[in-house]
Design a protein around this motif. Structure first.
Motif, PDB file in Angstrom:
ATOM      1  N   GLN A  65       0.828  -1.203   0.000  1.00 52.04           N
ATOM      2  CA  GLN A  65       0.000   0.000   0.000  1.00 52.04           C
ATOM      3  C   GLN A  65       0.865   1.258   0.000  1.00 52.04           C
ATOM      4  O   GLN A  65       0.566   2.231  -0.691  1.00 52.04           O
ATOM      5  CB  GLN A  65      -0.933  -0.015   1.217  1.00 52.04           C
ATOM      6  N   LEU A  68       2.160   1.844  -3.427  1.00 48.45           N
ATOM      7  CA  LEU A  68       1.136   2.399  -4.305  1.00 48.45           C
ATOM      8  C   LEU A  68       0.887   3.871  -3.987  1.00 48.45           C
ATOM      9  O   LEU A  68       0.653   4.684  -4.892  1.00 48.45           O
ATOM     10  CB  LEU A  68      -0.156   1.593  -4.162  1.00 48.45           C
ATOM     11  N   ASP A  71       3.610   5.769  -5.663  1.00 43.70           N
ATOM     12  CA  ASP A  71       3.362   5.852  -7.110  1.00 43.70           C
ATOM     13  C   ASP A  71       2.291   6.895  -7.416  1.00 43.70           C
ATOM     14  O   ASP A  71       2.399   7.647  -8.401  1.00 43.70           O
ATOM     15  CB  ASP A  71       2.926   4.488  -7.650  1.00 43.70           C
ATOM     16  N   THR A  72       1.268   6.946  -6.579  1.00 42.45           N
ATOM     17  CA  THR A  72       0.195   7.918  -6.821  1.00 42.45           C
ATOM     18  C   THR A  72       0.712   9.340  -6.669  1.00 42.45           C
ATOM     19  O   THR A  72       0.406  10.231  -7.478  1.00 42.45           O
ATOM     20  CB  THR A  72      -0.970   7.662  -5.851  1.00 42.45           C
ATOM     21  N   TYR A 220       2.756   4.293 -15.364  1.00 41.76           N
ATOM     22  CA  TYR A 220       2.073   3.750 -14.190  1.00 41.76           C
ATOM     23  C   TYR A 220       0.952   2.771 -14.529  1.00 41.76           C
ATOM     24  O   TYR A 220       0.332   2.210 -13.622  1.00 41.76           O
ATOM     25  CB  TYR A 220       1.455   4.901 -13.381  1.00 41.76           C
ATOM     26  N   ASN A 224      -1.084  -1.047 -12.755  1.00 42.80           N
ATOM     27  CA  ASN A 224      -2.157  -0.362 -12.051  1.00 42.80           C
ATOM     28  C   ASN A 224      -3.279   0.013 -13.015  1.00 42.80           C
ATOM     29  O   ASN A 224      -3.079   0.077 -14.235  1.00 42.80           O
ATOM     30  CB  ASN A 224      -1.637   0.924 -11.376  1.00 42.80           C
ATOM     31  N   LEU A 266      -5.402   5.248  -8.138  1.00 40.40           N
ATOM     32  CA  LEU A 266      -4.640   4.111  -8.647  1.00 40.40           C
ATOM     33  C   LEU A 266      -5.118   2.864  -7.929  1.00 40.40           C
ATOM     34  O   LEU A 266      -5.133   2.808  -6.695  1.00 40.40           O
ATOM     35  CB  LEU A 266      -3.128   4.293  -8.409  1.00 40.40           C
ATOM     36  N   GLY A 268      -4.010  -0.775  -7.551  1.00 38.21           N
ATOM     37  CA  GLY A 268      -2.887  -1.658  -7.803  1.00 38.21           C
ATOM     38  C   GLY A 268      -3.301  -3.106  -7.670  1.00 38.21           C
ATOM     39  O   GLY A 268      -3.783  -3.530  -6.628  1.00 38.21           O
ATOM     40  N   ARG A 270      -2.244  -6.711  -7.141  1.00 37.35           N
ATOM     41  CA  ARG A 270      -1.086  -7.465  -6.642  1.00 37.35           C
ATOM     42  C   ARG A 270      -1.542  -8.865  -6.261  1.00 37.35           C
ATOM     43  O   ARG A 270      -2.714  -9.094  -5.950  1.00 37.35           O
ATOM     44  CB  ARG A 270      -0.471  -6.793  -5.399  1.00 37.35           C
TER      45      ARG A 270
END
Length: 692
Positions: A65, A68, A71-72, A220, A224, A266, A268, A270
């Motif tokens: 988390q 992510l 990344d966001t 990205y 995602n 986003l 993600g 996984r």
């Protein structure tokens, strides 16, 4: 959760589990306590195992988390950087357009380099369009919807840009396209100033889907799913990998733009965290499984015994609640006749406590003293093994205050779990109230029967007095006429013929009175009268002398009408003639008013609605009298309701009863312009039925 937090949590779990284990050991004595201690140990190991695995999984999930979230945040930062570059490019476009042609070429070059730009507009300070350029990479976005219809959001953005002297973004709005689809777009308004004076605006239209694809999709979108959403969660554009079936992690970040706020989301995708994320957890798991395998038999035995105890306790509680809620008394006796159990309903019934009854042998305290010998014999028969009748038997019990009451006793053998009889179980029902109600009902029934007999006698007397008025009145009229003719000593032979005719009429009316008596007798007893096939004209001809006699007195003209070839009707001739007479007499009396100049009574017979199986003939009696008032019409057929001073109120009620007994229907309606018509139907005798 970090490894340091996990290490701090494990001692707390151990302390609480040991305290729980110690409480169980103190509460359960002996071998039972030791077996429960083993169960607690198994629960402790399982709890530690599950906690460790769960914490490890949570730790890995938190790491994913956090990744992510980073990344966001990076995606939002990259997006803001790209938008800032676009603002710089537009500022360069504003400062280098010496002519409209040059501006158009520069704008198209900028649109070719940036797929997320859909349209660039050059507008004056009043937002009037000077020049525009659409992206050459796709069809014009305002091809289906006129640009003027979407300027409201753009005007707000430009107003904000004018106040802030910088770029401002409008809210996103939806544009339908020529391919049947649509897209979400937003406008960016950049004020154009020269020497500090506002000279116009540059408006850039973005496609939200193109922004995600061009600016964020490549970096990205591989792992995602990216989407722009409104603050309420509505998705405006989606891109990226949309694989389903895996664990989804979600992160959201505000894209705070001047004049507008979007949410970049986003999702993600996984895989689930590994079951054993590290070697320590794997070793603990293996040791726990080995320990559980050794102690599983003890745990099973403990669970089985605990379940049996719980089931037994629930069954006892259920049986106790059920027995306490019954209004039927329950009494159990052993093979010696000793009472072993009574429920609260039985104790309340006899007025004695359970302690006073349990263990008692015959004679029982609720037996009446005068019946002790009889009950002793019955008790001995029961103990000898003779089963009572399945429907039970009645008896008399005595309460503690000495009052007697009747009961119904239903007994059955009491069988143990080994299949042996251990006594008798009896259900005792207090039926004293039922017997009292039955006695009251029987007395009430006798009174109702007596009242019905009196009512029948009264009904017969009322019918006779009502129906005999007309033939007796005719007899009296003919007798008075004969006496008047015979008073003349020099009477001519014609006078003697009139006397003979009057005497014949008297005889006919006397016979008619006898028939009326017989018909009324059968009517009151509700028997089926003897019915015959009679021509409708014959029924009207039979009552003609009596109708004409009264018509002459009241100066009424009587008209009789028939349809040709009417079928015969199946009826009790005498009763139907009485119906016609009653209706004709009522019609003539309705016209016996001082203001009634024209007095006409019409008797008519015609075919009614019929089918292949059933035929009907309709009789009608109409007058031109005063008619029937609305307040009287609702009670016209009510027995004993009348508007006449000398009437009994039975005529129309009896007429309707006679017609309905024949299967017909009696009704009335106003006659225009004045008067009333009564109609009733009788079953016709069809020709094919006569032939059969």
């Amino acid at each position: 959760m970090t490894p340091q937090a996990l290490q701090r949590l494990i001692p707390t779990l151990k302390t609480r589990t040991l305290a729980w284990w110690q409480a169980i050991e103190d509460a359960l004595p002996g071998g039972r306590g030791r077996r429960s201690l083993w169960s607690a140990l198994i629960a402790l190991v399982m709890a530690l195992l599950v906690t460790l695995v769960w914490l490890a999984g949570r730790y890995e999930a938190s790491q994913l988390q956090a990744e992510l979230e980073r990344d966001t945040a990076n995606a939002v930062s990259d997006l803001r950087t790209q938008l800032s570059r676009h603002v710089q490019a537009l500022q360069g476009l504003q400062s280098s357009h010496p002519s409209e042609a040059f501006w158009t070429l520069a704008a198209q070059a900028l649109l070719r380099e940036n797929r997320d730009m859909l349209r660039i507009e050059w507008r004056d300070t009043a937002l009037n369009l000077n020049q525009s350029a659409d992206s050459p990479l796709r069809s014009p976005v305002f091809e289906r919807v006129r640009r003027a219809e979407t300027l409201s959001d753009t005007q707000q953005a430009c107003s904000q840009a004018k106040r802030s002297s910088g770029p401002s973004y409008s809210r996103s709005y939806y544009l339908p396209q020529t391919d049947g689809l649509g897209m979400e777009v937003m406008d960016m308004c950049l004020p154009n100033t020269q020497d500090g004076v506002l000279v116009g605006f540059t408006v850039l239209t973005y496609g939200l889907q193109e922004i995600i694809n061009a600016r964020l999709g490549a970096g990205y979108g591989r792992r995602n799913e990216l989407s722009f959403t409104e603050p309420d969660g509505t998705r405006l554009a989606i891109a990226g990998n949309q694989i389903r079936g895996l664990r989804v992690f979600t992160a959201q970040q505000l894209v705070d733009l001047p004049g507008n706020t979007l949410v970049l989301r986003l999702d993600g995708h996984r895989g689930e965290p590994d079951l054993f994320p590290n070697v320590l957890t794997a070793l603990v798991t293996a040791m726990s499984i080995a320990l559980v395998t050794v102690m599983v038999l003890l745990a099973k035995d403990s669970r089985r015994r605990l379940k049996a105890e719980n089931d037994l306790a629930e069954a006892l509680a259920f049986r106790k609640a059920m027995e306490d809620s019954l209004v039927t008394g329950l009494r159990a006796r052993d093979l010696e006749g000793r009472i072993t159990y009574v429920n609260p309903a039985f104790c309340q019934m006899v007025g004695l406590a359970a302690e006073q009854l349990t263990g008692q042998l015959a004679p029982m305290p609720y037996w009446p003293p005068e019946m002790v010998d009889e009950y002793q014999q019955r008790h001995a028969v029961r103990l000898a093994g003779n089963a009572p009748p399945r429907e039970g038997f009645e008896s008399v019990f005595m309460r503690a205050d000495g009052t007697r009451f009747e009961v119904l006793i239903i007994e059955a053998p009491l069988i143990s779990g080994q299949g042996q009889q251990t006594g008798w179980m009896g259900a005792v029902i207090d039926i004293s109230e039922q017997r009292r109600i039955e006695e009251l009902s029987r007395a009430s029934q006798e009174r109702l029967q007596a009242t019905a007999r009196l009512a029948t006698v009264g009904e017969m007397a009322s019918l006779l007095s009502h129906e005999l008025n007309q033939p007796l009145a005719a007899i009296a009229s003919y007798a008075n006429g004969s006496l008047n003719l015979l008073k003349d000593p020099n009477a001519a032979p014609q006078t003697l013929d009139d006397v003979h005719m009057a005497l014949r009429r008297i005889a006919e009316q006397a016979g008619r009175a006898g028939k009326v008596i017989n018909s009324v007798h059968d009517f009151v007893r509700r028997r089926d009268q003897a019915r015959e096939a009679v021509a409708p004209q014959a029924l009207l001809d039979a009552i003609a002398p009596l109708v004409n006699l009264q018509a002459r007195k009241l100066q009424v003209k009587v008209h009789t009408r028939f349809e040709p070839k009417l079928p015969q009707v199946l009826c009790d001739r005498t009763m139907v003639e009485q119906v016609l007479l009653n209706l004709a007499r009522n019609g003539m009396q309705a016209m016996d008013q001082p203001g009634s100049m024209e007095r006409v009574l019409v008797l008519q017979a015609r075919r009614a609605a019929s089918s292949a199986e059933h035929g009907w003939v309709e009789f009608s009696v109409s007058d031109v009298g005063v008619g029937i008032a609305e307040d009287v019409a609702g009670q016209l057929f009510t027995p004993f309701f009348t508007t006449k001073a000398e009437g009994m109120g039975l005529g129309l009620s009896l007429c309707r009863t006679v017609v309905e007994q024949h299967g017909g229907h009696l009704s009335f309606e106003p006659l225009v312009p004045r008067g009333t018509v009564f109609r009733f139907t009788l079953p016709a005798v069809l020709l094919d039925k006569i032939a059969a």
